[in-house]
Design a protein around this motif. Structure first.
Motif, PDB file in Angstrom:
ATOM      1  N   LYS A   1       0.577  -1.583   0.115  1.00  0.00           N
ATOM      2  CA  LYS A   1       0.116   0.295  -0.195  1.00  0.00           C
ATOM      3  C   LYS A   1       1.083   1.259   0.186  1.00  0.00           C
ATOM      4  O   LYS A   1       1.573   1.570   0.762  1.00  0.00           O
ATOM      5  N   GLU A   2       0.382   2.560  -0.676  1.00  0.00           N
ATOM      6  CA  GLU A   2       1.293   3.522  -0.949  1.00  0.00           C
ATOM      7  C   GLU A   2       0.449   4.582  -1.622  1.00  0.00           C
ATOM      8  O   GLU A   2      -0.143   4.565  -2.629  1.00  0.00           O
ATOM      9  N   ARG A   3       0.384   5.602  -0.740  1.00  0.00           N
ATOM     10  CA  ARG A   3      -0.153   6.176  -0.693  1.00  0.00           C
ATOM     11  C   ARG A   3      -1.975   6.592  -0.964  1.00  0.00           C
ATOM     12  O   ARG A   3      -1.801   6.932  -2.076  1.00  0.00           O
ATOM     13  N   HIS A   4      -2.366   5.773  -0.504  1.00  0.00           N
ATOM     14  CA  HIS A   4      -3.969   5.570  -1.142  1.00  0.00           C
ATOM     15  C   HIS A   4      -4.198   4.787  -2.472  1.00  0.00           C
ATOM     16  O   HIS A   4      -5.605   5.000  -2.985  1.00  0.00           O
ATOM     17  N   HIS A   5      -2.977   4.050  -2.949  1.00  0.00           N
ATOM     18  CA  HIS A   5      -3.075   2.710  -4.166  1.00  0.00           C
ATOM     19  C   HIS A   5      -1.945   1.756  -3.581  1.00  0.00           C
ATOM     20  O   HIS A   5      -1.697   2.138  -2.079  1.00  0.00           O
TER      21      HIS A   5
ATOM     22  N   GLU B   1      -5.938   2.115  -7.147  1.00  0.00           N
ATOM     23  CA  GLU B   1      -7.020   2.970  -6.460  1.00  0.00           C
ATOM     24  C   GLU B   1      -7.334   2.444  -5.281  1.00  0.00           C
ATOM     25  O   GLU B   1      -8.503   1.364  -5.360  1.00  0.00           O
TER      26      GLU B   1
ATOM     27  N   VAL C   1      -9.661  11.536  -4.054  1.00  0.00           N
ATOM     28  CA  VAL C   1      -8.235  11.999  -3.263  1.00  0.00           C
ATOM     29  C   VAL C   1      -7.894  12.854  -3.941  1.00  0.00           C
ATOM     30  O   VAL C   1      -7.690  13.483  -4.992  1.00  0.00           O
ATOM     31  N   GLY C   2      -8.152  13.664  -3.286  1.00  0.00           N
ATOM     32  CA  GLY C   2      -7.344  15.494  -3.747  1.00  0.00           C
ATOM     33  C   GLY C   2      -7.825  16.643  -4.038  1.00  0.00           C
ATOM     34  O   GLY C   2     -10.125  16.400  -3.904  1.00  0.00           O
TER      35      GLY C   2
ATOM     36  N   ARG D   1      -0.759  -0.519 -10.475  1.00  0.00           N
ATOM     37  CA  ARG D   1      -1.081   0.522  -9.575  1.00  0.00           C
ATOM     38  C   ARG D   1      -3.270   0.708  -9.316  1.00  0.00           C
ATOM     39  O   ARG D   1      -3.718   0.648 -10.196  1.00  0.00           O
TER      40      ARG D   1
END
Length: 186
Positions: free
Chosen positions: A88-92, A111, A178-179, A109
């Protein structure tokens, strides 16, 4: 000068080897007891090319904890198989896997949804198509096997070319972004 105590030397070497192995086994037991909601069977769909034609590829992924990685998986398609890991890496959710019996690496990758228990994840993959060209394309990871007629339409809906270059981006529903929220490009 005193003689070397061989018993202590052998015991020290055994402990030096046993402690990291014991740590990995304890970590695996912990991971299996923790009940990760990403473990289990997933159906993966992506767009690829074979003999110049765009096709929908279907694979079955089995995800489980492992000694070396938080999540390990095997992917089986029509006449080929892969093995890889997920992080898992930054909402991915990032999947990195390699072919079994053939030379190929694929990088994906997805989401990650904001809540646990996701039934589907949308993503992009980078690798080789069946014509041995380097490509990137849309991807769906689903808990349920999607009907044949829905697969291609769904894959074509979730990826959109960026206007300012040869890039693809995911077209996510507004509530899953996200964002900064922006309108999808048409």
């Amino acid at each position: 000068m005193s003689e070397v105590n061989w018993a202590e030397l052998v015991l020290g070497a055994l402990i030096a080897v046993a402690v990291p192995v014991a740590w990995q086994v304890a970590l695996l037991v912990y991971r299996r007891m923790r009940k990760n909601d990403l473990c289990g069977t997933w159906y993966e769909y992506n767009l690829s090319r074979r003999d110049g034609d765009m096709i929908v590829v279907r694979e079955v992924w089995q995800v489980s904890p492992s000694l070396r990685h938080e999540l390990h998986f095997t992917a089986v398609g029509e006449g080929y198989a892969y093995s890889g890991s997920m992080t898992k890496e930054r909402h991915h959710l990032v999947a990195d896997y390699r072919g079994k019996g053939h030379e190929e690496s694929v990088y994906c990758r997805f989401e990650l949804p904001a809540t646990t228990g996701a039934r589907q994840m949308l993503g992009l993959w980078v690798g080789f198509d069946f014509d041995n060209n380097l490509v990137a394309g849309p991807q769906i990871l689903s808990r349920a096997d999607l009907p044949d007629e829905d697969r291609r339409a769904r894959l074509l809906q979730i990826a959109v070319p960026e206007e300012d270059g040869p890039l693809l981006a995911l077209r996510l529903p507004r509530w899953r972004r996200v964002g900064p929220v922006t309108e999808p490009r048409q």
